[in-house]
Write a protein that holds these residues in place. Structure first.
Motif, PDB file in Angstrom:
ATOM      1  N   CYS A 110    -124.409 -79.604 -15.772  1.00 17.89           N
ATOM      2  CA  CYS A 110    -124.959 -78.807 -16.875  1.00 17.89           C
ATOM      3  C   CYS A 110    -126.106 -79.546 -17.560  1.00 17.89           C
ATOM      4  CB  CYS A 110    -123.861 -78.474 -17.884  1.00 17.89           C
ATOM      5  SG  CYS A 110    -122.688 -77.221 -17.301  1.00 17.89           S
ATOM      6  N   ASP A 111    -125.959 -80.849 -17.740  1.00 17.20           N
ATOM      7  CA  ASP A 111    -127.054 -81.641 -18.310  1.00 17.20           C
ATOM      8  C   ASP A 111    -128.302 -81.550 -17.432  1.00 17.20           C
ATOM      9  OD1 ASP A 111    -125.517 -82.444 -20.442  1.00 17.20           O
ATOM     10  OD2 ASP A 111    -124.925 -84.352 -19.541  1.00 17.20           O
ATOM     11  N   ASP A 112    -128.089 -81.644 -16.126  1.00 21.85           N
ATOM     12  CA  ASP A 112    -129.202 -81.565 -15.182  1.00 21.85           C
ATOM     13  C   ASP A 112    -129.861 -80.195 -15.224  1.00 21.85           C
ATOM     14  OD1 ASP A 112    -130.713 -82.745 -12.889  1.00 21.85           O
ATOM     15  OD2 ASP A 112    -129.799 -81.080 -11.805  1.00 21.85           O
ATOM     16  N   MET A 113    -129.062 -79.145 -15.383  1.00 23.79           N
ATOM     17  CA  MET A 113    -129.609 -77.791 -15.454  1.00 23.79           C
ATOM     18  C   MET A 113    -130.501 -77.632 -16.689  1.00 23.79           C
ATOM     19  SD  MET A 113    -126.248 -75.584 -14.294  1.00 23.79           S
ATOM     20  CE  MET A 113    -127.066 -73.999 -14.134  1.00 23.79           C
ATOM     21  N   VAL A 114    -130.074 -78.191 -17.800  1.00 21.00           N
ATOM     22  CA  VAL A 114    -130.881 -78.100 -19.020  1.00 21.00           C
ATOM     23  C   VAL A 114    -132.151 -78.939 -18.869  1.00 21.00           C
ATOM     24  CG1 VAL A 114    -130.929 -78.586 -21.494  1.00 21.00           C
ATOM     25  CG2 VAL A 114    -128.866 -77.632 -20.459  1.00 21.00           C
ATOM     26  N   VAL A 165    -123.300 -74.009 -20.379  1.00 18.74           N
ATOM     27  CA  VAL A 165    -124.261 -75.084 -20.646  1.00 18.74           C
ATOM     28  C   VAL A 165    -124.233 -75.485 -22.125  1.00 18.74           C
ATOM     29  CG1 VAL A 165    -125.762 -74.563 -18.692  1.00 18.74           C
ATOM     30  CG2 VAL A 165    -126.188 -73.448 -20.886  1.00 18.74           C
ATOM     31  N   CYS A 166    -124.013 -74.525 -23.020  1.00 19.95           N
ATOM     32  CA  CYS A 166    -123.943 -74.866 -24.447  1.00 19.95           C
ATOM     33  C   CYS A 166    -122.695 -75.671 -24.772  1.00 19.95           C
ATOM     34  CB  CYS A 166    -123.984 -73.599 -25.304  1.00 19.95           C
ATOM     35  SG  CYS A 166    -125.620 -72.843 -25.419  1.00 19.95           S
ATOM     36  N   GLU A 167    -121.625 -75.424 -24.039  1.00 16.46           N
ATOM     37  CA  GLU A 167    -120.397 -76.174 -24.265  1.00 16.46           C
ATOM     38  C   GLU A 167    -120.548 -77.626 -23.828  1.00 16.46           C
ATOM     39  OE1 GLU A 167    -115.832 -74.891 -23.806  1.00 16.46           O
ATOM     40  OE2 GLU A 167    -116.825 -75.220 -21.900  1.00 16.46           O
ATOM     41  N   CYS A 168    -121.433 -77.865 -22.871  1.00 20.14           N
ATOM     42  CA  CYS A 168    -121.570 -79.199 -22.291  1.00 20.14           C
ATOM     43  C   CYS A 168    -122.780 -79.966 -22.797  1.00 20.14           C
ATOM     44  CB  CYS A 168    -121.657 -79.102 -20.760  1.00 20.14           C
ATOM     45  SG  CYS A 168    -120.195 -78.415 -19.970  1.00 20.14           S
ATOM     46  N   ASN A 169    -123.762 -79.285 -23.375  1.00 21.82           N
ATOM     47  CA  ASN A 169    -125.040 -79.941 -23.641  1.00 21.82           C
ATOM     48  C   ASN A 169    -125.565 -79.584 -25.031  1.00 21.82           C
ATOM     49  OD1 ASN A 169    -128.229 -79.857 -23.453  1.00 21.82           O
ATOM     50  ND2 ASN A 169    -127.518 -81.336 -21.921  1.00 21.82           N
ATOM     51  N   ASN A 170    -125.803 -80.594 -25.855  1.00 23.83           N
ATOM     52  CA  ASN A 170    -126.285 -80.365 -27.218  1.00 23.83           C
ATOM     53  C   ASN A 170    -127.700 -79.809 -27.256  1.00 23.83           C
ATOM     54  OD1 ASN A 170    -123.910 -81.249 -28.449  1.00 23.83           O
ATOM     55  ND2 ASN A 170    -124.568 -83.378 -28.425  1.00 23.83           N
ATOM     56  N   THR A 171    -128.515 -80.181 -26.276  1.00 24.80           N
ATOM     57  CA  THR A 171    -129.878 -79.652 -26.227  1.00 24.80           C
ATOM     58  C   THR A 171    -129.866 -78.145 -26.034  1.00 24.80           C
ATOM     59  OG1 THR A 171    -130.684 -81.733 -25.292  1.00 24.80           O
ATOM     60  CG2 THR A 171    -132.096 -79.807 -25.038  1.00 24.80           C
TER      61      THR A 171
END
Length: 691
Positions: A110-114, A165-171
């Motif tokens: 998820c971080d990589d996707m963002v 993605v929002c659950e995993c990544n603050n950005t």
């Protein structure tokens, strides 16, 4: 132990192959050429080929071992632009593939996707779908033929991707805030009367993005709150609607700071009323009832299909022999490469039960957060286990610092009152029981229902965690008084012994505890609850008769071999609490000797410093006071043993402390080290005092 927040559950992955058809054991190096070929087809001029490629990728991405092959080929940047493809079918399958990647890939993916800017096309898609949601003028002929609303189905996949993605990544959460996604997401929520599945996806997403997100609070104006309130008041009684109301209630709790103080009490009561209604439903009985309903539905469907086949035979017998005429059975036309028949089949009974269990698990998780929301941070909460205040000289050490290290835990008046009004403690206690054996048997013998067993166990574990939290923040009267606590202790003891017996047997057979991971989660939850209960009872001088000394030691013997540090800490603490109570009685020296020997062995041999420190704390509790304790301490040579162990403990802290333990854990261990020195001095004073 304590406020460790359980990770939110995720929705089911988009499955173009349908349920039960995943090939988790398949794959390997041969999947890499397939990945390259499918990614190349994403650029094909034919929309049907692109759709087929997206669907195939979506299927493969449900297998975790295949994900690296796709990531190496930049699958995110290949699929991202297809979220805005001219073909609605391609948009849906592309969003579904990205959803699976985010759900099955975990935090790093998820971080990589963002990082690879998936949020730009995703936000654009969400806003465009929101604009066309009511008009739905873009639906192609295929959409009309299948009675399919592509806009809503695309939105459902996109919302699930956004949730993940929002659950995993603050950005991703920051982008959600800055791009004003809330308005579009709430627009989807208005479809809850006609598309409850979409509304549930939105509610899951809202609960994730509103948690610990003060920057979003200003966006929840009166209009936004009205949307949420309308959903909460929905009278529909299906399990999906119960799940929807539960998720929205959790969202409203997250944004409680936007509620006027005068309305806070009624808001909390409304939230807990929804949770109470959800928890009141017997999941086991629901499984039995729904399985019977499924059986009857399939029987009727089979009979109807038989009648249709007979009708086809009769029709074929009277057809003209004209070669130019070809009979095409209705409902059986499918264009080449059409994947519509690969989408999940309608198993509404199973979906209803799943929704109920998700609602109950969610309600219990939020109740835990309600108990902890105004209290110390997660790391501080972990350290509430310290039992230093049990001894008088340790109480003084706290007071020398200007008061307790932490303020006492308590529920706000609004929450406490609503808990009692809605019988929340009673409902939680009911959920701590083992699942219905008949329902478990049904699930065990039906492959598509078998995943419900894990969900049933999860609800029980969440209920035990909930009980633990309530025990920490409620007074005895709110919990039903002394007799109720004694009954609860008996209940928890029975639960823990049923599993500890399995654990001890597995240890004796030298099998790995990881073979049954749900056992570890259960044992941590039940021992945490039992520990909190016994501590409450000890502080109020309520008699503890839930276990004999032999059972207590057997429990600790089994628990100390658990692979889970928290379980080991809990059983050591339980032994310390019970031992301190026994030390105040008569003729308990022999039992105290066994407890002392056990705790000494744990302190000296335990590989985890945290557990070793807890064992020392327990020793301080047990042998702090009382003639029986003094007698037992002399007989097991406690003082010489501790004096010999003191430099060893100090050396271990120097060598193992930094880099292996958190700052908070090291702070507690420093406190144990200081109390060990004081306890040794205390014991030496006792030795000099004439008997």
């Amino acid at each position: 132990m304590g406020k460790s927040r359980a990770r939110r559950f995720r929705g089911n992955p988009f499955s173009p192959t349908g349920p039960g058809q995943r090939r988790d054991g398949d794959g390997g190096p041969e999947e890499e050429p397939a990945a390259a070929e499918l990614l190349e087809k994403l650029q094909h001029p034919s929309a049907e080929v692109r759709e087929y490629a997206c669907a195939s990728i979506s299927k493969l991405l449900q297998q975790k071992h295949v994900i690296p092959a796709f990531l190496q080929r930049d699958v995110v940047r290949c699929l991202g632009p297809l979220l805005m493809d001219h073909s609605l079918a391609v948009r849906e399958t592309a969003a579904g593939a990205l959803r699976n990647l985010s759900a099955c890939g975990g935090f790093e993916v998820c971080d990589d996707m963002v990082t690879k800017d998936i949020m730009t096309p995703l936000v654009a898609l969400l806003k465009e779908c929101s604009t066309g949601l009511d008009a739905n003028q873009l639906s192609p002929k295929k959409c009309r033929e299948m009675n399919k609303n592509y806009i809503e189905d695309i939105a459902n996949e996109a919302i699930n991707l956004l949730w993940n993605v929002c659950e995993c990544n603050n950005t991703a959460v920051s982008i959600f805030n800055k791009e004003g996604c809330l308005e579009a997401v709430l627009h989807y929520m208005k479809k809850f009367t006609t598309n409850v599945d979409l509304a549930i996806s939105v509610a899951n997403c809202l609960q994730a993005v509103t948690e610990d997100n003060p920057d979003l609070l200003s966006s929840f104006n009166a209009s936004a709150q009205q949307v949420l309130e309308t959903v909460m008041l929905c009278p529909e009684s299906t399990m999906k609607h119960i799940l929807l109301r539960t998720l929205i209630a959790g969202t409203i709790w997250n944004i409680k700071d936007t509620i006027p103080p005068g309305s806070l009490g009624s808001m909390v009561n409304a939230i807990l009323k929804i949770f109470s209604e959800s928890l009141a439903i017997d999941a086991g009985e629901t499984i039995i009832r729904m399985k019977e309903a499924e059986k009857n539905r399939l029987k009727l469907a089979a009979e109807a299909e038989t009648e249709e086949d007979m009708s086809d035979v009769i029709d074929n017998c009277v057809l003209s022999d004209d070669d130019d005429m070809e009979e095409i059975p209705k409902g059986r036309v499918r264009k080449e490469n059409d994947i519509s028949d690969l989408l999940p089949s309608d198993k509404w009974e199973l979906k209803e039960v799943t929704a109920l269990l998700m609602a109950q698990q969610t309600a219990l998780e939020i109740i835990v957060n309600m108990c902890c929301s105004e209290d110390p941070s997660d790391d501080e909460w972990e350290e509430l286990s310290s039992s230093d205040e049990s001894d008088l000289f340790m109480e003084n050490s706290y007071n020398e610092g200007g008061g307790l290290l932490m303020s006492p835990l308590c529920l706000s008046d609004e929450v406490n009152s609503a808990f009692l009004n809605n019988l929340i403690p009673k409902k939680i206690l009911e959920k701590t029981a083992f699942p219905n054996s008949v329902a478990l048997d049904i699930c065990m013998h039906n492959p598509s229902w078998k995943p419900l067993i894990k969900k049933l166990n999860a609800v029980q574990c969440r209920a035990l965690t909930c009980l633990h939290s309530i025990l920490l923040v409620s007074d005895v009267d709110c919990l039903g008084g002394a007799s109720a606590l004694q009954s609860l202790a008996q209940h928890l003891s029975q639960l823990v012994f049923s599993k500890m017996g399995i654990l001890l047997q597995r240890w004796l057979l030298q099998k790995s505890p990881e073979e049954l991971p749900t056992d570890t989660e259960f044992l941590e939850a039940v021992t945490s609850a039992l520990r909190a209960l016994l501590q409450t009872m000890a502080s109020k001088n309520i008699s503890q008769q839930c276990m004999t000394p032999e059972q207590l030691l057997a429990l600790c013997e089994a628990g100390i071999h658990s692979s889970n540090v928290s379980v080991r800490v809990n059983v050591v603490s339980i032994l310390g609490i019970s031992g301190s109570v026994l030390a105040k009685g008569q003729d308990t020296a022999e039992t105290l000797k066994m407890i002392g020997k056990f705790l000494l062995e744990v302190a000296m041999k335990e590989p985890s410093l945290v557990v070793a420190g807890e064992a020392l704390d327990a020793l301080f509790d047990v042998f702090a006071d009382g003639k029986e304790a003094e007698k037992a301490a002399v007989q097991i040579k406690l003082l010489p043993a501790l004096k010999e162990f003191q430099p060893v403990f100090k050396m271990r802290m120097r060598k193992e402390g930094k880099g292996h333990y958190s700052t908070d854990q090291l702070c507690v261990l420093d406190n144990v080290k200081m109390n060990l020195r004081r306890f040794i001095a205390y014991q030496e004073t006792l030795g000099k005092t004439p008997t």
